[in-house]
Design an enzyme around this catalytic site. Structure first.
Site, PDB file in Angstrom:
ATOM      1  N   CYS A 228      33.179  20.159  62.867  1.00 29.56           N
ATOM      2  CA  CYS A 228      31.966  20.070  62.045  1.00 29.56           C
ATOM      3  C   CYS A 228      31.461  21.454  61.621  1.00 29.56           C
ATOM      4  O   CYS A 228      30.891  21.605  60.546  1.00 29.56           O
ATOM      5  CB  CYS A 228      30.884  19.320  62.796  1.00 29.56           C
ATOM      6  SG  CYS A 228      30.569  19.982  64.427  1.00 29.56           S
TER       7      CYS A 228
ATOM      8  N   HIS B 166      24.186  21.494  60.788  1.00 33.19           N
ATOM      9  CA  HIS B 166      24.721  22.815  61.125  1.00 33.19           C
ATOM     10  C   HIS B 166      24.480  23.745  59.924  1.00 33.19           C
ATOM     11  O   HIS B 166      24.871  23.431  58.792  1.00 33.19           O
ATOM     12  CB  HIS B 166      26.229  22.750  61.392  1.00 33.19           C
ATOM     13  CG  HIS B 166      26.602  22.111  62.700  1.00 33.19           C
ATOM     14  ND1 HIS B 166      25.698  21.674  63.633  1.00 33.19           N
ATOM     15  CD2 HIS B 166      27.835  21.856  63.237  1.00 33.19           C
ATOM     16  CE1 HIS B 166      26.334  21.170  64.681  1.00 33.19           C
ATOM     17  NE2 HIS B 166      27.628  21.268  64.465  1.00 33.19           N
TER      18      HIS B 166
HETATM   19  N1  LIG Z   1      31.938  21.245  68.427  1.00 35.76           N
HETATM   20  C1  LIG Z   1      30.859  20.934  67.566  1.00 35.76           C
HETATM   21  C2  LIG Z   1      30.870  19.503  67.170  1.00 35.76           C
HETATM   22  C3  LIG Z   1      31.607  19.351  65.928  1.00 35.76           C
HETATM   23  O1  LIG Z   1      32.507  18.562  65.756  1.00 35.76           O
HETATM   24  C4  LIG Z   1      29.529  21.266  68.199  1.00 35.76           C
HETATM   25  O2  LIG Z   1      29.521  21.478  69.424  1.00 35.76           O
HETATM   26  O3  LIG Z   1      28.537  21.337  67.469  1.00 35.76           O
END
Ligand SMILES: N[C@@H](CC=O)C(=O)O
Length: 366
Positions: free
Chosen positions: A158, A253
């Site tokens: 992500c 994010h």
């Molecule tokens: N590893 C990421 C998740 C995304 O797939 C996170 O910890 O935010």
């Protein structure tokens, strides 16, 4: 579509599994006919297993509430009942790699949210707007596995989805060096604030394994299928370095990015390239495709999580604050929804692309 694809969700009770279930509640092509989780939940109804831990905005869909959970590793029971599975399992990587291959060998394709197979050279890691041509590597994977229908396809982490789309739109200007800092929501770790109170008013400057993923995965997504090695070969000539930070946000994010180019473009060219960017999902009008993959926001205080994370139902990416830098050529800020575009939504879009390209078939039609 007359009859829908019969779909199983592996790891159905976790945050990403829940997102798959809510996204597929009214999906025009896919119907969830089976849910599976770890052994301790086997035989419980979905509602019993989730018991107060349902985190989605809409209630558990009626037809899922009383569905009885199977055990993820029970491939012989699950595979014959479904056309393909989505995998959102949270187990050690070597266990997941093995389970996903078992499903593929049982002629049941796997569309995985997990990172276990992201570095398997003949497994495509696809953002459907960016590299749907990587699905071509599936023929080599099937050769290796000895399957006719089964394969594993994955989506990237992500974290990369808040900046890789913009850099993709700018590949024609030849980016050479990228510095990225990601500010990642707590749902990326599968948790909310009740489950992770330490995150209230806090920042944690470490997410295990995340910086390697943030630096390497874009290079793979920009790579190509190499018939000589029957694998994906990464793009060369771009260096990425990153820092990944956990911030007290539930969904979304954010990335701040500095970038150098071989040919230094003008701001108008960069913005236009973002706005014009279209991919296979838009051309094929896939059900989960955002109409506009990337939006550019002119206001100095955008993108903001609260205002922009749900752009295009969480499947679009927001970019803003593109400006010249005193050390690098340009800098900007990107934002994407980590459990929609970055996880389950990206998985559903991949499955739609795999249907449209003829890789996912109904077993009744084989
Ligand atoms: N590893 C990421 C998740 C995304 O797939 C996170 O910890 O935010």
């Amino acid at each position: 579509m007359s009859e829908k694809y019969k779909v199983g969700i592996l790891g159905a009770t976790g945050m990403v599994g829940q997102r798959f279930i809510s996204l597929l509640a009214d999906h025009p092509w896919f119907e969830v006919v089976l849910v599976a989780a770890s052994g301790r939940n086997k035989g419980k109804t979905y509602a019993e297993a989730v018991d107060g831990r349902w985190k989605m905005e809409t209630p558990i869909p009626d037809r899922i509430t009383n569905m009885v959970l199977e055990e993820v590793s029970d491939v012989e029971t699950i595979a014959p009942q479904v056309d393909f599975v989505f995998c959102a399992v949270n187990m050690p990587k070597d266990v997941i790699r093995d389970i996903e291959e078992q499903y593929a060998k049982a002629e049941t394709p796997v569309v995985s949210n997990n990172s276990a197979h992201r570095w398997t050279p003949d497994v495509p890691m696809v953002v459907p707007e960016i590299n749907p041509d990587h699905y071509d590597v599936i023929k080599y994977q099937k050769e290796r596995l000895g399957t006719t229908n089964g394969f594993v396809a994955v989506k990237p982490n992500c974290s990369i989805q808040s900046y890789t789309p913009a850099l993709t739109a700018w590949l024609k200007f030849e980016p050479t060096e990228v510095i990225v800092s990601t500010y990642q929501a707590i749902s990326g770790a599968g948790k909310n604030f009740a489950e992770w109170p330490e995150m209230n008013g806090n920042i944690i400057p470490y997410i295990a394994g995340e910086e390697a993923k943030s630096e390497k995965e874009p290079l793979q997504v920009w790579g190509h299928v190499d018939p000589a090695t029957k694998s994906i070969v990464n793009k060369e000539g771009i260096k990425i370095t990153s820092q990944c930070i956990r911030v007290p946000i539930l969904y979304g994010h954010t990335a701040t990015v500095f970038v150098n180019f071989k040919q230094n473009p003008a701001k108008e060219e960069l913005v236009q390239a973002l706005r014009d960017y279209q991919g296979f999902p838009q051309e094929a009008e896939l059900p989960s495709a955002p109409k506009q993959f990337i939006q550019y926001l002119e206001d100095d205080d955008r993108p903001q999580v609260q205002k922009d994370v749900n752009f295009e139902h969480g499947m679009g990416v927001s970019i803003g604050r593109l400006r010249e830098d005193s050390i690098f050529d340009w800098k900007f800020v990107g934002l994407s929804h980590n459990t929609l575009r970055g996880a389950a939504g990206g998985g559903v879009l991949s499955a739609e692309a795999l249907v449209k390209k003829g890789y996912l078939k109904k077993k009744s039609e084989l």
